[in-house]
Scaffold this active site. Structure first.
Site, short mmCIF file in Angstrom:
data_model
loop_
_atom_site.label_atom_id
_atom_site.label_comp_id
_atom_site.label_asym_id
_atom_site.label_seq_id
_atom_site.Cartn_x
_atom_site.Cartn_y
_atom_site.Cartn_z
N LEU A 198 61.93 16.37 103.96
CA LEU A 198 63.38 16.20 104.09
C LEU A 198 63.81 16.60 105.49
CD1 LEU A 198 64.64 17.81 100.77
CD2 LEU A 198 64.65 15.39 101.34
N GLU A 232 58.29 21.19 92.14
CA GLU A 232 57.89 22.32 92.97
C GLU A 232 57.13 23.37 92.15
OE1 GLU A 232 58.76 21.55 95.88
OE2 GLU A 232 58.72 23.35 97.10
N ASP A 244 61.47 27.65 97.04
CA ASP A 244 60.44 27.79 98.06
C ASP A 244 59.06 27.85 97.43
OD1 ASP A 244 59.64 27.84 100.60
OD2 ASP A 244 60.08 29.95 100.97
N CYS A 296 34.87 49.08 112.60
CA CYS A 296 33.44 49.35 112.79
C CYS A 296 33.16 50.27 113.98
CB CYS A 296 32.69 48.03 112.99
SG CYS A 296 33.05 47.27 114.57
N TYR A 353 58.89 23.37 88.48
CA TYR A 353 60.24 22.82 88.31
C TYR A 353 60.22 21.38 88.80
CZ TYR A 353 62.22 27.47 87.55
OH TYR A 353 62.53 28.70 87.04
N ASP A 371 55.88 37.80 70.65
CA ASP A 371 54.63 37.50 71.35
C ASP A 371 53.45 37.59 70.39
OD1 ASP A 371 56.20 37.30 73.50
OD2 ASP A 371 55.30 38.94 74.66
N ALA A 372 53.50 38.57 69.50
CA ALA A 372 52.38 38.78 68.57
C ALA A 372 52.23 37.58 67.64
CB ALA A 372 52.60 40.05 67.76
N GLU A 373 53.35 37.05 67.18
CA GLU A 373 53.28 35.88 66.29
C GLU A 373 52.72 34.68 67.04
OE1 GLU A 373 56.79 35.91 63.03
OE2 GLU A 373 57.41 36.45 65.06
N TYR A 374 53.17 34.54 68.28
CA TYR A 374 52.68 33.44 69.11
C TYR A 374 51.17 33.59 69.33
CZ TYR A 374 51.64 30.85 73.38
OH TYR A 374 51.04 30.02 74.30
N ASP A 375 50.74 34.81 69.68
CA ASP A 375 49.32 35.07 69.93
C ASP A 375 48.50 34.73 68.70
OD1 ASP A 375 49.89 35.89 72.43
OD2 ASP A 375 49.77 38.03 72.00
N LYS A 413 71.15 15.14 97.30
CA LYS A 413 70.62 13.78 97.18
C LYS A 413 71.76 12.86 96.74
CE LYS A 413 66.23 15.71 95.68
NZ LYS A 413 65.51 16.21 94.52
N LYS A 457 66.95 24.59 96.58
CA LYS A 457 65.69 24.28 97.25
C LYS A 457 64.75 25.46 97.03
CE LYS A 457 63.91 22.64 101.72
NZ LYS A 457 62.65 23.27 101.57
N CYS A 476 37.49 42.69 118.66
CA CYS A 476 36.30 43.48 118.42
C CYS A 476 35.12 42.56 118.70
CB CYS A 476 36.26 43.96 116.97
SG CYS A 476 34.65 44.61 116.53
N CYS A 486 37.10 49.53 117.65
CA CYS A 486 37.56 48.81 116.46
C CYS A 486 37.81 49.79 115.31
CB CYS A 486 36.50 47.79 116.07
SG CYS A 486 36.82 47.00 114.50
N GLU A 534 70.87 20.51 94.35
CA GLU A 534 69.86 21.29 93.63
C GLU A 534 69.44 22.46 94.52
OE1 GLU A 534 66.49 18.67 92.70
OE2 GLU A 534 67.96 17.08 92.77
S1 IVH Z 1 63.17 16.48 97.14
C1 IVH Z 1 61.84 12.87 99.56
N1 IVH Z 1 64.14 18.51 95.79
O1 IVH Z 1 61.43 21.07 99.91
C2 IVH Z 1 62.36 14.07 98.88
N2 IVH Z 1 62.48 18.96 97.40
O2 IVH Z 1 61.87 20.39 102.71
C3 IVH Z 1 61.49 15.25 98.95
N3 IVH Z 1 61.82 21.29 97.59
O3 IVH Z 1 58.65 18.91 100.23
C4 IVH Z 1 61.70 16.39 98.11
N4 IVH Z 1 63.17 22.06 96.05
O4 IVH Z 1 58.49 20.90 98.59
C5 IVH Z 1 63.28 18.12 96.73
N5 IVH Z 1 65.06 20.21 94.53
C6 IVH Z 1 64.21 19.82 95.45
C7 IVH Z 1 63.37 20.73 96.12
C8 IVH Z 1 62.51 20.25 97.11
C9 IVH Z 1 62.24 22.37 96.92
C10 IVH Z 1 60.82 21.31 98.67
C11 IVH Z 1 59.73 20.25 98.54
C12 IVH Z 1 59.89 19.37 99.74
C13 IVH Z 1 60.57 20.30 100.71
C14 IVH Z 1 61.32 19.52 101.76
#
Ligand code: IVH
Length: 685
Positions: free
Chosen positions: A104, A191, A138, A427, A241, A54-58, A308, A136, A442, A424, A134
């Site tokens: 989706l 995401e 959040d 207050c 991502y 990290d120090a070298e990068y900084d 997909k 999903k 309140c 409350c 993939e």
């Molecule tokens: S594809 C038309 N891939 O999940 C295709 N979505 O429930 C739309 N999400 O709005 C998205 N990981 O915010 C896709 N590997 C992934 C995902 C992903 C998370 C989220 C994204 C999307 C929501 C749909």
């Protein structure tokens, strides 16, 4: 421009003394530093495999910063130093997506996933297909655009068609590459997420600062990306991502989704390595099951798996429904549940004064996040659950909601019932629960918990029209203790305002003038501004017409109040409760002392100087807002209309009047200015 393939890039640059550029120009050195920093950032933030300390990068970053400070003409928007967070913005610009960012459809069970697969098979009429699976993640989806190999723009999903431009904030995310090999314009979608560690740390900091905690990493990520200060985004350590690569027209660049993910990886984007090309739905289901078992061990939250169809021509064949593609589905994991004990129930007061009971829990890990609180919503919910302090309960986190209590699993040996307080907790004001409503509130308009909201309402358009007194200013006034109650607005000085962020002499003068002007607005506006439940614009007018004096309204009995038109027992009761609260009486005294209108001086009735006349207002008036002009006309017995017709008596026109002025001239309707209006009212401008 040089095309760098990151996998081939092997520049290891060691820091050198800033002034030692004997055989190299500053421009060259800056170029080398940037390349090297990008390389190490990619290793660190995308691949998670740093090669220098990290120090070298900084030291590399510091050297680049020093050179750029000395040679600002050499700063470019893709320089790694611009990630620190640029200037704050006034608001977000709305931008259209090249193609809609759709959502989706969900499959909640294995059967639903198989049903989806059956549909795909039928529609593809016997032709072989495969799936990309993939995780999903959040977070919230975001598009990032690149031109000439440089990061250009970032847009949130928004409503899918139009999103908010968050370029400067996205620039601070380390896994958003600022420079990529592909020079042809393109767009990626993916995401924005906050990992658990960053989420927990952020919440711990917020708690220390007495700010509300974010309910989940997704809200925290959204709250961190959609802030007006890019430096806040920078401090939150978000990640990006990617999962789609589109050309400028919004079409997929590759024929296979799997190939596009690998390509994104090669361009320096972060692509989740936990992905799999599956030959059939069984393989996909196996992937779902593997990660469901492992999800708590991931450093970030996932709420399922996205499947997909891999082939893009097959995706095109499958097409879309109105909401979502037919070639993809989200397999959602079930909510995660755990048992824990309720150690206390605290009452929180929200921005509107509504009280929410919150269960304090023995901290427990649910889905990898420590949960120590759960909302109990309101009194009825507590009764429904039969919950008491000391009970063991089952709690649930379903990813997108605040943890909730599902049911009591074991009554505590020494359990204590909970009762809503009568005063409350913030207050000491009175707590009221209106008939037929779930929430207790309140009712002190100056309660610190609801003060910002009260001021915002007080100052809003159609209430007291204090233009310029927006959320950012209110936030500062309250946080710095300059305004402890709504009436303190009338004691503010230009000096106090000028010392605040984003306040120049012009905006200060504007706010002071508008505060001052609110003193002259008619009494019904003042009554309406108090934020009494059920007392909107119309009821305030009717009460003012009947009582003509705000103090009489404040002291009238419920029966007397009902003498006014359209005022029933519920409204009367709400008014009485409001004025019986001692804090609100004080507020009224302060507003009277500040010179606001308490008498309904020009009641709307026959005999006013403008009785029988209809006005249309257009353009920008020099001194009055249109709402003010309307109020003055109506207070003097006149009427206002939206469009010019033969029935219009006068057009009140300000600067930049357009079609209405033309229409008035065509119809021969007299046109007056603000000064003439004042003279008709017998007032001085
Ligand atoms: S594809 C038309 N891939 O999940 C295709 N979505 O429930 C739309 N999400 O709005 C998205 N990981 O915010 C896709 N590997 C992934 C995902 C992903 C998370 C989220 C994204 C999307 C929501 C749909």
């Amino acid at each position: 421009m040089m095309a760098i393939r990151w996998s081939e890039c092997e520049i290891i640059l060691r820091p050198i003394e800033v002034n030692d550029y004997s055989d190299m120009s500053v421009r060259e050195r800056i170029g080398k530093l940037r390349e090297s920093i990008r390389h190490h950032e990619h290793l660190y933030y995308v691949l998670d495999k740093p090669e220098i300390s990290d120090a070298e990068y900084d030291a590399l970053v510091r050297e680049l910063q020093q050179l750029e400070t000395a040679h600002p003409e050499l700063i470019t928007p893709d320089s790694p130093t611009v990630r620190v967070g640029g200037k704050p913005r006034e608001g977000f610009q709305k931008l259209a997506h090249s193609t809609p960012m759709l959502s989706l459809d969900n499959a909640l069970t294995t059967d639903e996933l198989r049903a989806f697969d059956n549909r795909v098979r039928e529609l593809l009429a016997g032709v072989e297909y495969s799936y990309v699976a993939e995780l999903k993640m959040d977070g919230l989806s975001m598009a990032a655009r690149y031109r000439d190999g440089v990061f250009e723009q970032a847009i949130t999903r928004g409503d899918g068609s139009i999103g908010e431009e968050v370029t400067e904030n996205a620039r601070t995310i380390r896994s958003v590459p600022l420079r990529v090999p592909r020079e042809i314009p393109f767009e990626v979608r993916g995401e924005v997420v906050l990992n658990r560690r960053a989420f927990e740390r952020l919440n711990a900091e917020r708690e220390k600062a007495e700010l509300p905690r974010f309910a989940n990493p997704r809200n925290a990520a959204a709250g961190s990306l959609r802030v007006l200060e890019p430096s806040i985004t920078a401090s939150r350590r978000l990640d990006y991502y990617t999962y789609f690569a589109l050309d400028e027209a919004g079409k997929f660049i590759f024929e296979s989704h799997w190939e596009s993910l690998n390509w994104l990886d090669g361009q320096g984007f972060k692509v989740n390595p936990k992905r799999r090309l599956c030959a059939n739905v069984d393989e996909a289901l196996a992937f779902c099951a593997e990660w469901e078992a492992e999800r708590d061990n991931l450093p970030y939250e996932i709420d399922g798996v996205v499947l997909k169809v891999d082939s893009i021509p097959q995706q095109q064949q499958l097409g879309f429904t109105a909401r979502a593609p037919r070639w993809a589905i989200a397999f959602k994991y079930a909510a995660q549940q755990r048992e824990t004990q309720v150690v206390g129930i605290e009452v929180q007061v929200g921005r509107t004064g509504a009280l929410t009971p919150v269960a304090h829990l023995e901290p427990t890990l649910v889905g990898g996040v420590t949960v120590s609180r759960a909302t109990l919503h309101n009194e009825d919910e507590i009764t429904r659950l039969g919950i008491q302090i000391g009970d063991t309960v089952l709690i649930e986190r379903s990813g997108d909601v605040i943890p909730k209590v599902v049911r009591v699993t074991k009554e505590g040996a020494a359990r204590t019932p909970f009762h809503m307080p009568h005063h409350c907790p913030v207050c000491g004001g009175h707590i009221v629960r209106e008939e037929g409503e779930a929430a207790s509130r309140c009712i002190n308009a100056n309660c610190p918990a609801r003060l910002k909201e009260s001021i915002g309402y007080f100052a809003s358009r159609g209430v007291l029209n204090i233009d310029g007194l927006g959320d950012v200013l209110i936030e500062q006034l309250v946080d710095k203790g300059l305004v402890k109650g709504v009436a303190d607005l009338y004691d503010l000085t230009a000096e106090q305002l000028e010392n605040l962020d984003r306040m120049g002499p012009k905006s200060t003068a504007n706010v002071i003038r508008n505060i001052d002007r609110s003193r002259t607005l008619p009494m019904p506006r003042v009554l309406g501004a108090l934020g009494i439940r059920f007392v909107g614009e119309r009821t305030a007018e009717l009460l003012a017409d009947h009582f003509e004096d705000l103090d009489r309204i404040a002291t009238a009995s419920a029966d007397e109040l009902q003498q006014a038109q359209e005022v029933g027992p519920k409204v009367a009761e709400s008014i009485r409760t409001f004025f019986d609260e001692s804090h609100n009486k004080e507020l009224l005294d302060r507003l009277r002392a500040a010179g606001l209108q308490f008498k309904h001086t020009a009641p709307k009735r026959e005999g006013g100087p403008l009785t029988g006349l209809t006005f249309v207002i257009t353009g920008t008036l020099p001194g009055l807002t249109r709402e003010d002009a309307k109020a003055k006309i109506e207070a003097a017995g006149g009427k206002t209309a939206a469009a010019v017709s033969r029935k219009t008596n006068y057009l009140l026109a300000g600067e930049d009047a357009g079609s209405k002025l033309k229409k008035a001239q065509e119809l021969g309707v007299p046109v007056i200015d603000e000064e003439q209006l004042f003279s008709m009212l017998g007032e001085k401008p």
